[in-house]
Design a protein around this motif. Structure first.
Motif, short mmCIF file in Angstrom:
data_model
loop_
_atom_site.label_atom_id
_atom_site.label_comp_id
_atom_site.label_asym_id
_atom_site.label_seq_id
_atom_site.Cartn_x
_atom_site.Cartn_y
_atom_site.Cartn_z
N GLN A 96 -10.02 32.82 -1.08
CA GLN A 96 -9.57 34.18 -0.72
C GLN A 96 -9.80 34.54 -0.19
OE1 GLN A 96 -8.82 37.22 -4.83
NE2 GLN A 96 -10.35 35.69 -5.34
N ALA A 97 -10.79 34.14 1.10
CA ALA A 97 -11.78 35.01 2.05
C ALA A 97 -10.67 34.12 2.63
CB ALA A 97 -13.34 34.51 1.94
N ILE A 98 -10.39 32.97 2.87
CA ILE A 98 -10.15 31.91 3.99
C ILE A 98 -8.37 32.16 3.77
CG2 ILE A 98 -9.70 29.63 4.22
CD1 ILE A 98 -11.86 28.29 2.68
N VAL A 99 -7.61 33.00 2.67
CA VAL A 99 -6.25 32.82 2.83
C VAL A 99 -6.45 34.41 3.44
CG1 VAL A 99 -4.25 33.72 2.13
CG2 VAL A 99 -5.95 31.84 0.91
N SER A 100 -7.32 35.04 3.13
CA SER A 100 -7.62 36.48 4.08
C SER A 100 -8.02 36.22 5.56
CB SER A 100 -7.90 37.61 3.19
OG SER A 100 -9.18 37.21 3.45
N CYS A 101 -8.62 35.54 5.99
CA CYS A 101 -9.18 35.89 7.17
C CYS A 101 -8.39 35.91 7.91
CB CYS A 101 -10.03 34.66 7.26
SG CYS A 101 -10.56 34.24 9.29
N PRO A 102 -8.21 36.75 8.81
CA PRO A 102 -7.70 36.93 10.32
C PRO A 102 -7.22 35.85 11.30
CG PRO A 102 -9.64 38.12 10.40
CD PRO A 102 -9.21 37.19 9.59
N LYS A 103 -7.73 34.95 10.99
CA LYS A 103 -7.76 33.26 11.86
C LYS A 103 -7.28 32.48 11.51
CE LYS A 103 -10.05 36.32 15.03
NZ LYS A 103 -11.31 36.25 15.12
N PRO A 104 -6.41 31.25 12.00
CA PRO A 104 -5.79 30.20 11.05
C PRO A 104 -7.20 29.33 10.96
CG PRO A 104 -4.61 30.71 13.01
CD PRO A 104 -5.94 31.47 13.35
N VAL A 105 -7.05 28.99 9.51
CA VAL A 105 -8.50 28.11 9.07
C VAL A 105 -7.49 26.84 9.03
CG1 VAL A 105 -10.07 27.29 7.26
CG2 VAL A 105 -9.45 29.97 8.42
N ILE A 106 -8.17 25.48 10.36
CA ILE A 106 -7.67 24.46 9.58
C ILE A 106 -9.07 23.24 8.74
CG2 ILE A 106 -7.31 22.18 11.07
CD1 ILE A 106 -5.98 24.32 13.10
N ALA A 107 -8.34 22.47 8.29
CA ALA A 107 -8.43 21.47 7.56
C ALA A 107 -8.93 20.48 8.09
CB ALA A 107 -9.15 21.27 5.33
N GLN A 108 -10.47 19.13 7.90
CA GLN A 108 -10.23 17.87 9.61
C GLN A 108 -11.02 17.22 8.11
OE1 GLN A 108 -11.92 17.86 12.79
NE2 GLN A 108 -12.96 16.10 12.79
N VAL A 109 -10.10 16.53 7.15
CA VAL A 109 -10.85 15.68 6.43
C VAL A 109 -10.58 14.63 6.13
CG1 VAL A 109 -10.16 15.78 3.90
CG2 VAL A 109 -9.29 17.82 5.11
N HIS A 110 -11.87 13.66 5.45
CA HIS A 110 -12.39 12.07 5.96
C HIS A 110 -12.72 11.73 4.52
CE1 HIS A 110 -16.09 13.18 6.62
NE2 HIS A 110 -16.86 12.79 6.31
N GLY A 111 -12.79 10.83 4.26
CA GLY A 111 -13.65 10.52 2.57
C GLY A 111 -12.75 11.40 1.93
N ILE A 112 -13.33 11.53 0.43
CA ILE A 112 -12.91 12.24 -0.10
C ILE A 112 -12.87 13.96 -0.31
CG2 ILE A 112 -13.52 10.14 -1.82
CD1 ILE A 112 -15.81 12.32 -3.21
N ALA A 113 -12.11 14.58 -1.22
CA ALA A 113 -11.86 16.19 -1.15
C ALA A 113 -11.03 16.02 -3.00
CB ALA A 113 -10.89 16.58 -0.05
N THR A 114 -12.11 16.12 -3.54
CA THR A 114 -11.61 16.39 -5.06
C THR A 114 -12.14 17.91 -5.19
OG1 THR A 114 -14.12 15.81 -5.64
CG2 THR A 114 -12.24 13.56 -5.50
N ALA A 115 -11.45 17.73 -6.28
CA ALA A 115 -11.74 19.28 -6.75
C ALA A 115 -11.34 20.54 -6.93
CB ALA A 115 -13.19 19.10 -8.52
N ALA A 116 -12.55 21.36 -6.56
CA ALA A 116 -12.99 22.77 -5.43
C ALA A 116 -12.95 21.70 -4.27
CB ALA A 116 -14.21 22.86 -5.88
N GLY A 117 -13.51 20.87 -3.58
CA GLY A 117 -13.04 20.25 -2.29
C GLY A 117 -11.25 19.71 -1.73
N CYS A 118 -10.69 19.32 -2.73
CA CYS A 118 -9.11 19.30 -2.87
C CYS A 118 -8.18 21.36 -2.69
CB CYS A 118 -8.41 19.14 -3.97
SG CYS A 118 -7.08 18.44 -3.76
N GLN A 119 -9.50 22.15 -3.54
CA GLN A 119 -9.07 23.50 -3.30
C GLN A 119 -9.50 24.50 -2.91
OE1 GLN A 119 -11.04 25.59 -6.17
NE2 GLN A 119 -10.07 27.65 -5.95
N LEU A 120 -10.83 23.85 -1.49
CA LEU A 120 -10.57 23.88 -0.44
C LEU A 120 -9.39 23.63 1.01
CD1 LEU A 120 -12.37 25.17 1.80
CD2 LEU A 120 -13.51 23.31 1.96
#
Length: 270
Positions: A96-120
């Motif tokens: 929720q902090a990421i969504v409510s953060c006033p700055k745009p947040v970009i994920a830079q993803v390599h390898g696996i992003a699973t479960a809560a990592g996919c959520q992130l």
């Protein structure tokens, strides 16, 4: 490489947060959840930061919750109940902090992003993935349905795509994540950092106060019924129109020159 679980670097008004638990596939331990939350909140308040990038060291982006830590908690008298509750609460708080953060947040993803990592990844405003990235909500395979990742996933991809990921637990490749709308762009692994930086710098070049207004309005209206969303967005746009940046931007367009945006300050900070 240091022992710090999250590394921070700032370049050209872009802050880079690097998860640094490569040996644990950057799993979201209690300490990692707390640290990421603290960093996001602090950077959201920083006047010299316009965009935030979350990336990771090691072979993968994030493998989700730290299952070893969760398993160890079962030895407690309550069989881990209090620890599980605190973990899920802190995870929800981070997302929720990421969504409510006033700055745009970009994920830079390599390898696996699973479960809560996919959520992130789903919780970030934008995501750039390497072509070797893979995504999954595999909890169903170990008797633990990915209910909290479901919240972010179901708000970012179609219902049927979300249910397919949640019910099968299958790993999906980057091109399918792009098709589902989980990521914005897929590039080669060698191009990942440059492509993410290019996107971050493009956004950071916009009027920073306008970015704050726009991100807040986007998430506010998206949960509203259509009529209420238009009422809210109209009020935001009118308020935005009388802001100095709108006057400067429109004037620059008419006069065919580059706009001169105001820097963030205490007065313009969201």
């Amino acid at each position: 490489m240091t022992d710090d679980i999250v590394l921070e670097a700032r370049r050209n008004k872009v802050a880079h947060l690097t998860m640094n638990r490569p040996g644990a596939r950057n799993s979201l331990s209690m300490a990692m959840l707390e640290r990421l939350h603290s960093e996001i909140v602090d950077l959201g308040r920083a006047h010299d930061v316009y965009v935030i990038v979350i990336n990771a060291n090691g072979p993968g982006f994030c493998a989700g919750h730290d299952l070893k830590e969760l398993t160890a908690a079962r030895a407690q008298a309550d069989k881990g109940l209090a620890f599980f509750e605190e973990t899920m609460a802190k995870c929800a708080r981070l997302m929720q902090a990421i969504v409510s953060c006033p700055k745009p947040v970009i994920a830079q993803v390599h390898g696996i992003a699973t479960a809560a990592g996919c959520q992130l990844v789903a919780s970030c405003d934008l995501a750039v993935a390497a072509d070797n990235a893979r995504f999954a909500t595999p909890g169903v395979n170990i008797g633990l349905f990915c209910s909290t990742p479901m919240v972010a996933l179901s708000r970012n991809v179609s219902r049927k795509a979300a249910m397919e990921m949640l019910l099968t637990g299958d790993m999906i490749p980057a091109d399918q994540a792009l098709q589902f709308g989980l990521v914005n762009k897929v590039v080669t692994a060698g191009e990942l950092e440059a492509a993410t930086n290019a996107l971050a710098n493009k956004i950071a070049a916009k009027a920073p106060a306008t970015l704050l207004i726009g991100k807040e309005a986007f998430y506010h209206q998206i949960e509203m019924p259509l009529v209420d969303a238009y009422d809210h967005a109209s009020r935001v746009m009118v308020a935005n129109m009388i802001e100095p940046d709108a006057e400067e931007g429109i004037g620059a367009f008419v006069e065919k020159r580059e706009p001169n945006w105001r820097p963030l300050s205490a007065d313009t900070h969201g």
